[in-house]
Design a protein around this motif. Structure first.
Motif, short mmCIF file in Angstrom:
data_model
loop_
_atom_site.label_atom_id
_atom_site.label_comp_id
_atom_site.label_asym_id
_atom_site.label_seq_id
_atom_site.Cartn_x
_atom_site.Cartn_y
_atom_site.Cartn_z
N SER A 85 39.71 17.45 38.74
CA SER A 85 38.79 17.56 37.68
C SER A 85 37.34 17.94 37.91
O SER A 85 36.43 17.77 37.22
CB SER A 85 38.98 16.26 36.86
OG SER A 85 40.29 15.90 36.38
N THR A 86 36.93 18.48 39.26
CA THR A 86 35.86 18.94 39.40
C THR A 86 35.90 20.45 40.20
O THR A 86 36.81 20.76 40.66
CB THR A 86 35.08 18.03 40.38
OG1 THR A 86 35.30 18.00 41.84
CG2 THR A 86 35.28 16.56 39.79
N GLN A 87 34.76 20.82 40.67
CA GLN A 87 34.51 22.05 41.54
C GLN A 87 34.32 21.59 42.70
O GLN A 87 33.87 22.51 43.70
CB GLN A 87 33.55 23.09 40.75
CG GLN A 87 34.08 23.56 39.55
CD GLN A 87 35.37 24.33 39.76
OE1 GLN A 87 35.71 25.27 40.36
NE2 GLN A 87 36.44 23.79 38.84
N LEU A 88 34.09 20.39 43.17
CA LEU A 88 33.83 19.95 44.34
C LEU A 88 34.76 20.00 45.33
O LEU A 88 35.91 19.61 45.08
CB LEU A 88 33.07 18.58 44.29
CG LEU A 88 32.01 18.10 43.52
CD1 LEU A 88 31.81 16.77 43.46
CD2 LEU A 88 30.71 18.96 44.07
N PRO A 89 34.27 20.21 46.62
CA PRO A 89 35.42 20.44 47.77
C PRO A 89 35.85 18.92 48.16
O PRO A 89 34.89 18.09 48.32
CB PRO A 89 34.93 21.26 48.86
CG PRO A 89 33.24 20.99 48.59
CD PRO A 89 33.12 21.16 47.15
N ALA A 90 37.08 19.08 48.49
CA ALA A 90 37.66 17.51 48.88
C ALA A 90 37.44 17.65 50.17
O ALA A 90 38.20 18.15 51.13
CB ALA A 90 39.19 17.30 48.13
N LEU A 91 36.51 16.62 50.65
CA LEU A 91 36.45 16.59 52.38
C LEU A 91 37.41 15.71 53.09
O LEU A 91 37.99 14.93 52.41
CB LEU A 91 35.09 16.10 52.78
CG LEU A 91 33.81 16.84 52.20
CD1 LEU A 91 32.53 16.01 52.31
CD2 LEU A 91 33.89 18.52 52.59
N VAL A 92 37.82 16.31 54.07
CA VAL A 92 38.99 15.73 54.95
C VAL A 92 38.46 15.70 56.51
O VAL A 92 37.38 16.24 56.94
CB VAL A 92 40.04 16.35 54.92
CG1 VAL A 92 40.72 16.67 53.50
CG2 VAL A 92 40.12 17.82 55.69
#
Length: 698
Positions: free
Chosen positions: A404-411
């Protein structure tokens, strides 16, 4: 389930109530007496009424007994159904072979089937309810050929938030398949008890208890039975050592699987089971009908000559790489490709060589080409947050995102913290491919080693450009990035990826002798992924990953025995070079790379061509040619190349001999001995340090 016994019982009772004509003054039973009537005067009406009452009572008792008998029969008939060789009852089903022996057994763990709601039409049985509520249950029997019989099973929970769980018994037979594991055995060994967990690709080095990088939902039994779970199932796998069973579970809640938006509340477990005349023939049927197959054979040079990786170099730079290449030739070795592994870019996630380490990169590649070296580069799906490409990825939406965002999901991966490229996004695929093509065109790079790609590197909560109902689809999409380079490409993860036509490398091996990702695990792992349809196999670098650091040099004997086993695999791969030991090791390495080229590679190339049409393994278990041989099902330290070359490497430290099992047939050893009887055990068969025992079909 409807039956016709109630109407039959009613007719019988009505008939019994009919009065049989008799002499005056006699009714019912009295009409059948053999004795003459009493000449004494009757007492009159009360006596006659008593007789009538007794007669009616007897009739009622008899009617009740008959009705109960019919009712009991109806219950017994409704307690099971038979379709083909499958017997269905309310808590599971069994399948028998032609001889009437039960060879497959499933128990329903999530509910008891209400057989009274079942109906049968032709070769299909459907049911509407279980003890858990409303369901859609279906079993269909079909016979695709004379020697194969299959059953398609579908259990659809119609009530919200329910799961479906079935238990498959592994008792009484040997099972193979599933995928890579940290502790790899052949056949499958169930250790302890594991509640069902998502069956998704993972890195067994970051999670020893997880599933590996190459998986398929397929298992095969020595009882000539195969089972394949449907792709649409939110599949979880568990097991129980005590009951010797695998647990199949379909579940969306608290899992990485996502339901169909148009059918959000239904959970379905569906699979097909096929039985045949023997394990080899049923596996051939399954592979030909349900597995992808490669559309071409990769580079012949990789099958014939070793890959040399720079991973063992203390420092990856221009001078060291040129020296490494020179040493390969100086010591008399050929090279299919020189792989620049890690530490060559100016920063992780930068698609360019480090100008400090490679002051004249173009000149280096030109020199390598002049010396007949083909070069490949290492790549991966991560863009580190401190890389210049990270901002580009954020701006263009190239990453897997926070929901639900445009933020990258960091791993977190083994080289830092990063965004992970979203290969469901066509723009990401184009951007990534262009970066690789730029390297290829600029330096003449032949192909790439595609590292990682396992689903376990996705964050717990994420969103992708194309929603993933099955997270393993991410692995599939990543492997597709190798297609433009697949002639020499290398992958370490795979899910429904058999058609990529690249080399698939098993997970990194550790430098020890054991089954937990050590030397003894190589044959079980290669056999397992071969059964899953991955035939162009790299069995990891000689000696294991302990060689990636000079201070971690694996033992000399371990290195030699590892080298000897690798020579009989489809392709060989070095990182730490043999000249870091001594001249004898170099001599043994030359001997076995030459043997691989002259003996193994021609057979492998012929079999590789057949894979395109059959999907049959190149590296085969002994039972492939000995389906009636119980001993062959348990051997995990020998293998076949095709049907006519049997290999028995030494996998124990300090041993100059080993026990060898030869299936029935005529075999000729590498020493020229002939063994015409069989099956036979060769006890303490002598094998020197510079030998591998192998036998050709005579």
């Amino acid at each position: 389930m409807r039956n016709h016994y109630t109407d039959d019982c009613l007719q019988i009772v009505l008939k019994m109530y009919q009065i049989v004509s008799a002499t005056v003054g006699e009714i019912g039973i009295g009409a059948m007496t053999r004795y003459p009537p009493n000449k004494r005067k009757r007492a009159g009406r009360p006596s006659s009424l008593l007789l009538r009452t007794i007669a009616v009572g007897v009739i009622l008792v008899l009617a009740a007994i008959i009705a109960w008998s019919y009712y009991s029969i109806s219950l017994r008939k409704a307690s099971s159904l038979t379709i083909g060789h499958l017997d269905l009852n309310n808590n599971g089903f069994t399948i028998q072979n032609q001889a009437g022996v039960v060879i497959f057994r499933i128990s329903f763990r999530s509910g008891i089937l209400d057989l009274d709601t079942c109906s049968e039409e032709g070769q299909i049985v459907t049911c509407d309810r279980s003890s858990g509520g409303n369901i859609h249950f279906l079993i269909e029997n079909f016979k695709p050929k004379d020697t194969v019989e299959c059953y398609r099973l579908h259990w659809d929970e119609l009530d919200e938030h329910r799961s479906v769980e079935h238990i498959m018994s592994c008792s009484g037979s040997h099972w193979y398949g599933g995928g890579e594991r940290w502790l790899q055995h052949w056949p499958t060994v169930l250790k302890g008890q594991q509640a069902p967990k998502p069956f998704i690709t993972g890195d067994i080095h970051s999670n020893n208890e997880g599933f590996g990088g190459i998986l398929e939902r397929y298992w095969l039994s020595s009882k000539a039975t195969a089972i394949k779970i449907n792709d649409s199932v939110p599949f979880h796998l568990g097991w129980d050592e005590t009951t010797k069973s695998l647990w199949f579970k379909a579940q969306y809640e608290d899992s990485p699987y996502r339901p169909d938006p148009d059918n959000r509340h239904h959970v379905t477990l569906s699979y097909r089971v096929c039985i045949g005349v023997d394990i080899t023939s049923i596996h051939k049927y399954m592979v030909r009908h349900y597995f992808n197959k490669p559309n071409k054979v990769p580079s012949e040079a990789v099958f014939r000559h070793p890959i040399w990786s720079t991973g063992a170099l203390e420092e990856v730079n221009q001078d060291n790489i040129l020296e490494y290449a020179s040493d390969i030739q100086k010591h008399g070795f050929n090279c299919s490709q020189l792989e620049l592994y890690d530490r060559y870019p100016k920063g992780y996630s930068e698609f360019e060589l480090n100008p400090i380490k490679f002051r004249n990169a173009s000149g280096m590649f030109k020199k390598l080409k002049e010396d007949d070296f083909t070069v490949t580069l290492w790549t991966h799906p991560f863009i580190n947050y401190d890389s210049g490409n990270f901002a580009v990825g954020v701006e263009r939406g190239l990453f897997v995102k926070v929901p639900s965002t445009q933020l990258p999901a960091l791993v977190r991966w083994w080289n830092g913290i990063a965004g992970i490229l979203d290969f469901t996004n066509p723009e990401t695929r184009e951007w990534y491919t262009l970066r690789l093509l730029n390297l290829k065109n600029k330096y003449g790079v032949a192909s790439f080693k595609f590292d990682a790609g396992e689903t376990s590197y996705l964050p717990q909560h994420f969103s992708t450009f194309v929603p993933l109902q099955d997270p393993c689809t991410f692995t599939r999409r990543y492997t597709e990035m190798a297609i433009p380079f697949n002639d020499r490409a290398e992958l370490r993860s795979g899910y429904q990826s058999q058609n990529i036509s690249s080399f698939f490398r098993i997970a990194d091996r550790d430098s020890h002798w054991g089954y937990s990702a050590g030397l003894k695990s190589i044959i079980p792992t290669v056999l397992t992924i071969g059964i899953l349809g991955y035939q162009f196999v790299l069995s990891d670098i000689v000696g294991g990953k302990g060689n990636l650091n000079i201070t971690g040099l694996s033992g000399r004997e371990l290195y030699i025995r590892w080298l000897e086993l690798s020579a009989f695999m489809p392709a060989m791969q070095f990182s730490f070079p043999p000249w870091n030991y001594d001249e004898e090791v170099v001599s043994i390495a030359r001997k076995f790379t030459a043997l691989h080229h002259s003996l193994v590679a021609p057979r492998v190339m012929e079999l590789a061509g057949e894979v395109l049409y059959t999907g049959d393994p190149i590296i085969r278990p002994l039972w492939w040619i000995a389906t009636d041989d119980e001993a062959a099902y348990k051997i995990d330290s020998q293998f076949l190349i095709g049907d006519d070359l049997l290999v028995a490497p030494v996998l124990e430290p300090g041993k100059l001999e080993r026990d060898i099992y030869l299936p029935a047939g005529r075999w000729r050893s590498y020493k020229g001995e002939h063994f015409d009887k069989g099956p036979i055990y060769l006890t303490d068969y002598p094998v020197d340090l510079d030998e591998v025992a192998y036998f050709e079909w005579a």
